[in-house]
Write an enzyme that holds these catalytic residues in place. Structure first.
Site, PDB file in Angstrom:
ATOM      1  N   ASN A  92     -22.961  -3.707   1.093  1.00 20.76           N
ATOM      2  CA  ASN A  92     -22.289  -2.955   0.040  1.00 20.76           C
ATOM      3  C   ASN A  92     -21.990  -1.505   0.417  1.00 20.76           C
ATOM      4  OD1 ASN A  92     -21.521  -2.365  -2.858  1.00 20.76           O
ATOM      5  ND2 ASN A  92     -23.321  -1.043  -2.648  1.00 20.76           N
ATOM      6  N   SER A 144     -12.418  -4.783  -0.793  1.00 20.20           N
ATOM      7  CA  SER A 144     -11.659  -4.065  -1.815  1.00 20.20           C
ATOM      8  C   SER A 144     -10.315  -4.742  -2.007  1.00 20.20           C
ATOM      9  CB  SER A 144     -11.435  -2.609  -1.386  1.00 20.20           C
ATOM     10  OG  SER A 144     -10.511  -1.957  -2.235  1.00 20.20           O
ATOM     11  N   TYR A 157      -9.346   3.530   4.803  1.00 22.47           N
ATOM     12  CA  TYR A 157     -10.217   2.703   3.968  1.00 22.47           C
ATOM     13  C   TYR A 157      -9.712   1.266   3.889  1.00 22.47           C
ATOM     14  CZ  TYR A 157     -12.973   1.190  -0.062  1.00 22.47           C
ATOM     15  OH  TYR A 157     -13.826   0.502  -0.883  1.00 22.47           O
ATOM     16  N   SER A 160     -10.091  -0.650   7.219  1.00 24.96           N
ATOM     17  CA  SER A 160     -11.483  -0.988   7.547  1.00 24.96           C
ATOM     18  C   SER A 160     -11.959  -2.178   6.729  1.00 24.96           C
ATOM     19  CB  SER A 160     -12.396   0.217   7.320  1.00 24.96           C
ATOM     20  OG  SER A 160     -12.508   0.550   5.942  1.00 24.96           O
ATOM     21  N   LYS A 161     -11.569  -2.223   5.463  1.00 25.61           N
ATOM     22  CA  LYS A 161     -11.969  -3.334   4.602  1.00 25.61           C
ATOM     23  C   LYS A 161     -11.193  -4.606   4.940  1.00 25.61           C
ATOM     24  CE  LYS A 161     -15.060  -1.329   1.965  1.00 25.61           C
ATOM     25  NZ  LYS A 161     -16.461  -1.802   1.900  1.00 25.61           N
TER      26      LYS A 161
END
Length: 249
Positions: A92, A144, A157, A160-161
């Site tokens: 997480n 995400s 971001y 990376s997700k």
């Protein structure tokens, strides 16, 4: 008897937001929590003590640094020594970064990937080997909806997700013969400190594209994690499940 009575659940990033809600949601179902955070303060320790007393579980706290692979591996080695059996891993912990394509340096991109992707791979490689030996387990990666749909300002971001989504699917196929499942949860805009880093105009713009017209609550995300980690989801693996109020549908 809860879904997780006498089971060990490792969760990273539990001192706030979604991770904190997951800590309580799993504890409520009888899980003993292995809590991994960069910072552990008195307020969080008091929160853990309250959960232990309320649900008759144990919560073990470990300090981790996702930016240092050597220290991370050493901590994970200690975690396994202290907890020879781990039933569920929830990846997480993460960092957020907003920046346009041309204003995102390669250094910043590397920093975000270090926390949001490479450290997650390290954790999965260590814990998945343990699960492979025990021939059971469930891994849940928090990604995400921003990794599924592309939006301006989220190169680091979102990428990376997105990489973590691909890793989730690859590992799910490789480790399935050992009765280990790997899934990902993709939250949309959620009522957390991170969710409120957007300005009001940005929030309204997202909500205008969200059929349910509201943010998710942390409990709505946590409840899905509890389900995915349990035997009730025993035939679900390799999936990325959006929890976004219909935004990405």
């Amino acid at each position: 008897m809860g879904l997780y009575s006498n089971q060990q659940v490792l969760i990273t990033g539990t001192n706030r937001g979604i991770g904190k809600a997951m800590c309580e949601a799993f504890a409520k179902e009888g899980a003993n929590i292995i809590s991994c955070n960069r910072t552990i303060d008195d307020a969080y320790l008091n929160f853990c003590k309250t959960l232990e007393d309320k649900y008759t579980v144990s919560i073990k706290n470990y300090s981790i640094d996702l930016s240092d692979e050597t220290l991370l591996k050493a901590t994970l080695k200690q975690v396994i020594k202290d907890n020879p059996t781990i039933h569920v891993l929830v990846n997480n912990a993460a960092v957020a970064f907003n920046g346009t394509f041309f204003m995102t340096s390669s250094q910043k991109l590397a920093e975000v990937f270090k926390i949001n992707f490479f450290s997650q791979i390290t954790i999965m490689q260590v814990i998945a080997r343990l699960m492979q030996k025990q021939k059971f387990g469930s891994i849940i990666n928090m990604v995400s909806v921003g990794a599924i749909e592309a939006n301006p300002g989220y190169l680091a971001y979102g990428s990376s997700k997105a990489a973590l989504i691909y890793a989730t699917r690859v590992l799910s196929k490789e480790i399935a013969p050992f009765n280990v499942r790997v899934n990902a949860i993709a939250p949309g805009l959620t009522d957390t400190t991170m969710g409120h880093t957007k300005n009001e105009v940005e929030i309204e713009k997202v909500l205008s594209r969200t059929p349910l017209k509201r943010m998710a609550t942390v409990d709505e995300i946590a409840d899905l994690a509890v389900f995915l980690g349990s035997d009730k989801a025993s035939y679900i693996t390799g999936q990325v499940i959006p929890v976004d109020g219909g935004r990405s549908s």
